[in-house]
Design an enzyme around this catalytic site. Structure first.
Site, PDB file in Angstrom:
ATOM      1  N   GLU A 286      -8.050   3.132  -0.676  1.00 32.23           N
ATOM      2  CA  GLU A 286      -6.943   2.280  -0.226  1.00 32.23           C
ATOM      3  C   GLU A 286      -5.855   2.372  -1.282  1.00 32.23           C
ATOM      4  OE1 GLU A 286      -6.703   1.130   2.766  1.00 32.23           O
ATOM      5  OE2 GLU A 286      -8.676   1.956   3.173  1.00 32.23           O
ATOM      6  N   CYS A 320       0.445  -3.919  -2.863  1.00 33.51           N
ATOM      7  CA  CYS A 320       0.616  -2.716  -2.053  1.00 33.51           C
ATOM      8  C   CYS A 320       1.367  -3.057  -0.779  1.00 33.51           C
ATOM      9  CB  CYS A 320      -0.745  -2.116  -1.733  1.00 33.51           C
ATOM     10  SG  CYS A 320      -1.853  -3.302  -0.990  1.00 33.51           S
TER      11      CYS A 320
HETATM   12  N1  LIG Z   1      -4.075  -0.361  -0.186  1.00 31.17           N
HETATM   13  C1  LIG Z   1      -4.605  -1.387  -0.844  1.00 31.17           C
HETATM   14  O1  LIG Z   1      -5.423  -2.151  -0.324  1.00 31.17           O
HETATM   15  C2  LIG Z   1      -4.186  -1.645  -2.263  1.00 31.17           C
HETATM   16  C3  LIG Z   1      -4.524  -2.856  -2.863  1.00 31.17           C
HETATM   17  C4  LIG Z   1      -4.126  -3.082  -4.182  1.00 31.17           C
HETATM   18  C5  LIG Z   1      -3.415  -2.126  -4.873  1.00 31.17           C
HETATM   19  N2  LIG Z   1      -3.088  -0.963  -4.257  1.00 31.17           N
HETATM   20  C6  LIG Z   1      -2.286   0.049  -4.982  1.00 31.17           C
HETATM   21  O2  LIG Z   1      -2.775   0.132  -6.321  1.00 31.17           O
HETATM   22  C7  LIG Z   1      -1.725   0.512  -7.197  1.00 31.17           C
HETATM   23  C8  LIG Z   1      -1.682  -0.444  -8.364  1.00 31.17           C
HETATM   24  O3  LIG Z   1      -2.914  -0.557  -8.960  1.00 31.17           O
HETATM   25  P1  LIG Z   1      -3.303   0.207 -10.309  1.00 31.17           P
HETATM   26  O4  LIG Z   1      -2.091   0.355 -11.162  1.00 31.17           O
HETATM   27  O5  LIG Z   1      -4.483  -0.493 -10.853  1.00 31.17           O
HETATM   28  O6  LIG Z   1      -3.682   1.640  -9.751  1.00 31.17           O
HETATM   29  P2  LIG Z   1      -4.342   2.864 -10.570  1.00 31.17           P
HETATM   30  O7  LIG Z   1      -4.514   3.954  -9.573  1.00 31.17           O
HETATM   31  O8  LIG Z   1      -3.598   3.162 -11.795  1.00 31.17           O
HETATM   32  O9  LIG Z   1      -5.752   2.301 -11.027  1.00 31.17           O
HETATM   33  C9  LIG Z   1      -6.700   1.833 -10.076  1.00 31.17           C
HETATM   34  C10 LIG Z   1      -8.079   2.015 -10.677  1.00 31.17           C
HETATM   35  O10 LIG Z   1      -8.337   3.406 -10.806  1.00 31.17           O
HETATM   36  C11 LIG Z   1      -8.810   3.687 -12.113  1.00 31.17           C
HETATM   37  N3  LIG Z   1      -8.530   5.075 -12.442  1.00 31.17           N
HETATM   38  C12 LIG Z   1      -7.436   5.587 -13.027  1.00 31.17           C
HETATM   39  N4  LIG Z   1      -7.564   6.933 -13.170  1.00 31.17           N
HETATM   40  C13 LIG Z   1      -8.772   7.268 -12.646  1.00 31.17           C
HETATM   41  C14 LIG Z   1      -9.491   8.494 -12.481  1.00 31.17           C
HETATM   42  N5  LIG Z   1      -8.993   9.653 -12.868  1.00 31.17           N
HETATM   43  N6  LIG Z   1     -10.711   8.458 -11.913  1.00 31.17           N
HETATM   44  C15 LIG Z   1     -11.222   7.294 -11.476  1.00 31.17           C
HETATM   45  N7  LIG Z   1     -10.588   6.101 -11.611  1.00 31.17           N
HETATM   46  C16 LIG Z   1      -9.378   6.081 -12.187  1.00 31.17           C
HETATM   47  C17 LIG Z   1      -8.114   2.638 -12.952  1.00 31.17           C
HETATM   48  O11 LIG Z   1      -8.764   2.487 -14.187  1.00 31.17           O
HETATM   49  C18 LIG Z   1      -8.237   1.424 -12.071  1.00 31.17           C
HETATM   50  O12 LIG Z   1      -9.524   0.855 -12.175  1.00 31.17           O
HETATM   51  C19 LIG Z   1      -0.470   0.489  -6.350  1.00 31.17           C
HETATM   52  O13 LIG Z   1      -0.144   1.794  -5.959  1.00 31.17           O
HETATM   53  C20 LIG Z   1      -0.871  -0.351  -5.153  1.00 31.17           C
HETATM   54  O14 LIG Z   1      -0.109  -0.101  -3.997  1.00 31.17           O
HETATM   55  C21 LIG Z   1      -3.475  -0.693  -2.991  1.00 31.17           C
HETATM   56  N1  LIG Z   2      -4.055  -7.701   1.082  1.00 35.87           N
HETATM   57  C1  LIG Z   2      -2.870  -8.040   0.339  1.00 35.87           C
HETATM   58  C2  LIG Z   2      -2.328  -6.916  -0.481  1.00 35.87           C
HETATM   59  C3  LIG Z   2      -3.303  -6.154  -1.309  1.00 35.87           C
HETATM   60  C4  LIG Z   2      -2.604  -5.173  -2.172  1.00 35.87           C
HETATM   61  O1  LIG Z   2      -2.086  -5.379  -3.188  1.00 35.87           O
HETATM   62  C5  LIG Z   2      -1.785  -8.529   1.269  1.00 35.87           C
HETATM   63  O2  LIG Z   2      -1.969  -8.530   2.477  1.00 35.87           O
HETATM   64  O3  LIG Z   2      -0.727  -8.901   0.784  1.00 35.87           O
END
Ligand SMILES: NC(=O)c1ccc[n+]([C@@H]2O[C@H](COP(=O)([O-])OP(=O)(O)OC[C@H]3O[C@@H](n4cnc5c(N)ncnc54)[C@H](O)[C@@H]3O)[C@@H](O)[C@H]2O)c1
Ligand SMILES: N[C@@H](CCC=O)C(=O)O
Length: 515
Positions: A286, A320
């Site tokens: 995600e 996100c």
């Molecule tokens: N779609 C969703 O449900 C959702 C929800 C929350 C956040 N997000 C997205 O997450 C991002 C923000 O979160 P973030 O800054 O923590 O993201 P990130 O991708 O930097 O990190 C997420 C996780 O991945 C780990 N990680 C980093 N490099 C890795 C690798 N090479 N292998 C395995 N794991 C690794 C990090 O340590 C962390 O635990 C934004 O892009 C946001 O849109 C998406």
């Molecule tokens: N589920 C949350 C977003 C999660 C991502 O950051 C929302 O609906 O706002």
């Protein structure tokens, strides 16, 4: 019998008593700052010399805690433990597993303000955002527990004469759960307990910005009766521990929530079959969003303006789902833009661990620098209406920012900024507004503000996002009410908090006996 599921109510901090309770919890948590936390593998506490330091983004001199950091050897130990534990955990009863989740929900509910306080300290979020985050974690525990009880009933299949057929689900094996820092409690908790309640064992690697609240979650799970080795807590570097476990032949599935680049990388790595690997790894990824609010000419413009502000600036735009694009019909464009700027002027920003500000700081220096670099891009590509500045002297504060007159394919309207920045684009008519809304690589959330039923029905068919909202903002999905997940480069659309989410972690088994 369990009570029917209802989402956890939110706290109203305008009520003096509730505000005082949170202030007291913040005070209590302040006395506990700076402690050192171990890894947890098979219930064993393991301290390492190498540490992750978690700081308060609102006050960068304040250390929330230090956490031992896993390396490849410890990751291997955790894998071995999770593998061994799976051999008996997979046969545990769904009822027992669900009961652990229900008890954990009750414990977090009793300690809700304490968890709110840890979330505020570790992520800099506002009180209402912290309360929503912890409430969502409770919801995941309550909802997935109930879903497991439903799934345990098995699926109905027919049997022919002299035949007895049964269809049921079994767990997959050891899963790697990699969680982000933004919904530091909810997503970490939901993604860890969903595989666990379905009978898998878990290696939990929380984000390096938010490992302390994840440790507190582990303590709750243990208190609720989770046996040792079922969820193993292994904070560490994504590139070292993350890559190692994604590629590990014993990893059966990866549940990742985070950025697009990391998610795509994990997807590719997990697809490669390693020596000794006996299965195709499942990947739930995600990822990011570039989410749009469309405003029609026939619309409640006050509602539209409030929705744009709330979706763009709640938790400093670090969701996100944040509405970072407003695509507005040309006939109402100036009026909506003006009102959004006016509302934005009234937002206050400051240290949310001291006061109930609307917004706190962004997560860290990297985020601050990245978001601030987009201010120059925005000034080149469009018109700065308000904000555009920040201050990282004590914490990473960025003022809520509005840019106008951006082209649909400008960088500002295409790239995920993940900060308090919203860009406006003008549309000639409703059809063009939907085309503009769809022209990103992402497909996570979107909203349409319109009183035109025909237009809403067009959006229902053609606005290509996993979570589409009418006449409200595009954030704040609720577990069990708005299953959450995105299309295209936003991910695998696993729909967290939805009725089929747990199927990501189980496989169907048919047994047919001749009588
Ligand atoms: N779609 C969703 O449900 C959702 C929800 C929350 C956040 N997000 C997205 O997450 C991002 C923000 O979160 P973030 O800054 O923590 O993201 P990130 O991708 O930097 O990190 C997420 C996780 O991945 C780990 N990680 C980093 N490099 C890795 C690798 N090479 N292998 C395995 N794991 C690794 C990090 O340590 C962390 O635990 C934004 O892009 C946001 O849109 C998406
Ligand atoms: N589920 C949350 C977003 C999660 C991502 O950051 C929302 O609906 O706002």
């Amino acid at each position: 019998m369990v009570q029917p599921y209802r989402h956890e109510p939110f706290t109203d901090f305008e009520v003096e008593e509730d505000a005082k309770e949170l202030e007291a919890a913040l005070h209590q948590v302040e006395q506990e700052l700076g402690q050192d936390y171990p890894l947890i593998i098979g219930g064993e506490r393991i301290y390492t010399d190498d540490k992750i330091t978690s700081i308060n983004p609102n006050n960068k001199s304040e250390v929330v805690g230090t956490v031992s950091k896993a390396n490849k050897e410890l990751a291997e130990k955790a894998m071995k433990t999770a593998d061994e534990t799976f051999e008996w955990w997979r046969k545990s009863t769904p009822e027992m597993r669900a009961d652990i989740l229900f008890r954990a929900a009750a414990i977090v509910r009793r300690r809700k303000h304490e968890f709110n306080a840890w979330a505020i300290k570790e992520s800099g979020k506002a009180w209402k955002e912290a309360d929503g985050d912890v409430a969502e974690g409770i919801d995941f525990l309550e909802y997935y527990g109930r879903q497991m009880l439903e799934i345990a009933k098995g699926g109905e299949v027919n049997s022919r004469h002299n035949e007895n057929n049964r269809f049921s689900y079994i767990p997959l094996g050891v899963g790697l759960v990699i969680s982000p820092w933004n919904l530091l409690f909810a997503i970490m908790c939901g993604t860890a307990v969903s595989p666990m309640v379905t009978g898998n064992t878990v290696l939990l690697k929380p984000a390096s910005n938010s490992p302390v609240i994840a440790y507190k979650f582990m303590e709750v799970m243990e208190e609720a009766g989770m046996p040792a080795g079922v969820i193993n807590y292994i904070p560490g570097s994504g590139s070292e521990v993350g890559d190692y476990l994604v590629e590990h032949p014993n990893t059966r599935f990866v549940s990742f929530t985070g950025s697009r680049d990391v998610g795509v990388n994990i997807y590719e790595k997990a697809a490669k079959i390693q020596e000794g690997q006996k299965w195709l790894k499942r990947v739930i990824a995600e990822m990011g969003g570039k989410d749009t609010i469309v405003v029609d000419d026939e619309a409640d413009l006050e509602l539209a303006s409030q929705a744009i502000v709330q979706s763009a600036f709640d938790f400093s735009g670090q969701k996100c789902s944040s509405g970072s694009r407003a695509v507005v019909h040309q006939d109402v464009y100036d009026e909506v833009l003006e009102r959004v700027v006016e509302i934005t002027k009234g937002l206050d920003i400051g240290d949310t661990s001291k006061k109930n500000y609307y917004m706190g700081a962004v997560i860290d220096q990297n985020a601050y620098d990245k978001i601030m670099s987009y201010m120059d891009v925005g000034k080149e590509e469009g018109r700065l209406m308000i904000g555009g500045d920040g201050d990282d002297t004590n914490g990473y504060y960025i003022n809520p920012t509005v840019f106008a007159d951006l082209a649909p394919d400008s960088r500002m309207q295409q790239e995920e900024i993940f900060g308090p920045v919203v860009g406006f684009t003008k549309a000639k008519n409703f059809d063009e507004a939907i085309d503009i809304a769809n022209n990103t690589d992402y497909g996570l959330t979107g909203a349409v503000i319109s009183n035109n039923r025909n237009h809403l029905e067009i959006a229902r068919e053609d606005f290509h996002v996993g979570n589409l909202y009418f006449n409200r903002g595009c954030t704040a999905a609720i577990v069990g009410y708005h299953p959450f997940g995105g299309f295209d480069m936003s991910g695998t659309d696993s729909k967290a908090g939805g009725p089929d989410y747990l199927y990501n972690f189980i496989q169907g088994k048919t047994v047919s006996e001749m009588l």
